[in-house]
Design an enzyme around this catalytic site. Sequence first.
Site, PDB file in Angstrom:
ATOM      1  N   LYS A   1      -9.186  11.881   8.340  1.00  0.00           N
ATOM      2  CA  LYS A   1      -9.214  10.541   8.920  1.00  0.00           C
ATOM      3  C   LYS A   1     -10.045  10.428  10.194  1.00  0.00           C
ATOM      4  O   LYS A   1     -10.424   9.320  10.573  1.00  0.00           O
ATOM      5  CB  LYS A   1      -7.771  10.105   9.257  1.00  0.00           C
ATOM      6  CG  LYS A   1      -6.810  10.140   8.098  1.00  0.00           C
ATOM      7  CD  LYS A   1      -7.014   8.987   7.172  1.00  0.00           C
ATOM      8  CE  LYS A   1      -6.543   7.700   7.801  1.00  0.00           C
ATOM      9  NZ  LYS A   1      -6.641   6.551   6.874  1.00  0.00           N
TER      10      LYS A   1
ATOM     11  N   SER B   1     -14.194   5.733  12.142  1.00  0.00           N
ATOM     12  CA  SER B   1     -13.481   4.476  11.887  1.00  0.00           C
ATOM     13  C   SER B   1     -14.397   3.354  12.340  1.00  0.00           C
ATOM     14  O   SER B   1     -15.060   3.469  13.382  1.00  0.00           O
ATOM     15  CB  SER B   1     -12.154   4.410  12.643  1.00  0.00           C
ATOM     16  OG  SER B   1     -11.268   5.425  12.229  1.00  0.00           O
TER      17      SER B   1
ATOM     18  N   HIS C   1       0.836  -1.198   0.000  1.00  0.00           N
ATOM     19  CA  HIS C   1       0.000   0.000   0.000  1.00  0.00           C
ATOM     20  C   HIS C   1       0.874   1.253   0.000  1.00  0.00           C
ATOM     21  O   HIS C   1       0.633   2.199  -0.763  1.00  0.00           O
ATOM     22  CB  HIS C   1      -0.922   0.003   1.224  1.00  0.00           C
ATOM     23  CG  HIS C   1      -1.679   1.281   1.416  1.00  0.00           C
ATOM     24  ND1 HIS C   1      -2.754   1.639   0.643  1.00  0.00           N
ATOM     25  CD2 HIS C   1      -1.496   2.308   2.303  1.00  0.00           C
ATOM     26  CE1 HIS C   1      -3.227   2.811   1.033  1.00  0.00           C
ATOM     27  NE2 HIS C   1      -2.473   3.243   2.040  1.00  0.00           N
TER      28      HIS C   1
END
EC number: 3.7.1.2
Length: 433
Positions: free
Chosen positions: A259, A263, A140
Amino acid sequence: MTFWQTDATHDPALASWVESAKGHRDFPIQNLPLGVFSPAGETPRIGVAIGDMILDLSACAKAGLLPDAASSAAGSDSLNAFMALPEGDRKALRAILSQMLADNDQRSAVEPHLHRAGTCTLHLPARIGDYTDFYVGIHHANNVGRQFRPDNPLLPNYKYVPIGYHGRASSIRASGVPLVRPTGQRKPPEADAPVVGPSVRLDYELELGVWIGQGNELGTPIPISEAANHIAGFCLLNDWSARDFQAWEYQPLGPFLAKNFHSTISPWVVTPEAMAPFRMAQPPRPEGDPAPLGYLSDDEDRSHGALAVTLEVFLSSAKMREAGMEPFRLSRGPASNMYWTVQQIVTHHASNGCNLQAGDLLGTGTISAPTRDGFGSLLELTSGGKEPISLPSGETRTFLEDGDEVTLRATAHAEGYVSIGFGECRAAVLPAR
């Protein structure tokens, strides 16, 4: 360290009198993950997944069926006390649970404390004090780095330091809780100044979560030889990302609003004891790569530190669900595509004296395979939005649209043992508010 040693609870011939546990994809008797659940109209309590049922540990404790250390922790509505138990107490609980659910002579005493999972609500398993996200998926890191730095995708520190950043614990939610599309600043390539609005490059990230068990005192590092003793379990983690916000804000301090809006984790904690048969040697580093520095180097970690787990991502659009179509698998690959082991990231996290605490959560970072069929994000699968994905419904995707639902799954497997799963990590995207 004994984190790879198996015992009678892993016996592939072991079977439960709970019928749905026999051959269950995720929760056979060889798994016994812990979680927090509530039956309809009742308060949350601690349970164990067994097939399509949940065993109420608080009720078992009141009935005198559990060992003392576990009984004391079972009265809570979170797993923090369980996570802080020493390895010996966790193993004792696992042995008793295995016996209770396998022995027909104990069925009459245990069965009244079972609930059908489909009628219960699953909650966050612990009160998460802190959340740290790492970046250990090297494929990644290469794929994303290549989009921005074609000639130098990995920065020089990557192969020496387990890169991580401190994330937001308050916005972590259990599987099934919808995600609201975030609003924030982004700078379109053709614009002279940023604009504020809903993210147009919303993405998922395929990760493993690592739960911290026993913590360490502030100022006291955790040696790599002891790191496994500080891990209480594993889950799946989707660390959603607004790629357009991230591209604008991440320099110089890294991820922030891109971010921390949401989550998603799978709500069952798969214990280190359940994972013992599925430990494997850490894949060798490419020729020419530096060896880990001494504090991150350990023979036992090299021989047993990686996880034999297969990871999968599925996408279901609103149109697909309306038509009764099955979710479409976007990727599938092994969790061994990690440059650093979970023990190494725990050791590095505490190497400066940072104090970890029971219930803290670490993310591995996106785990991708070296080939496209195992990429762990849409950013990689669509080459940054340049190559749309075709869905069975005739729709295409570069990034996630409202109504899309993403599901992560994981299966641990090893020859001679019964495979176990992590349960699903799922959430649908709602429009921005």
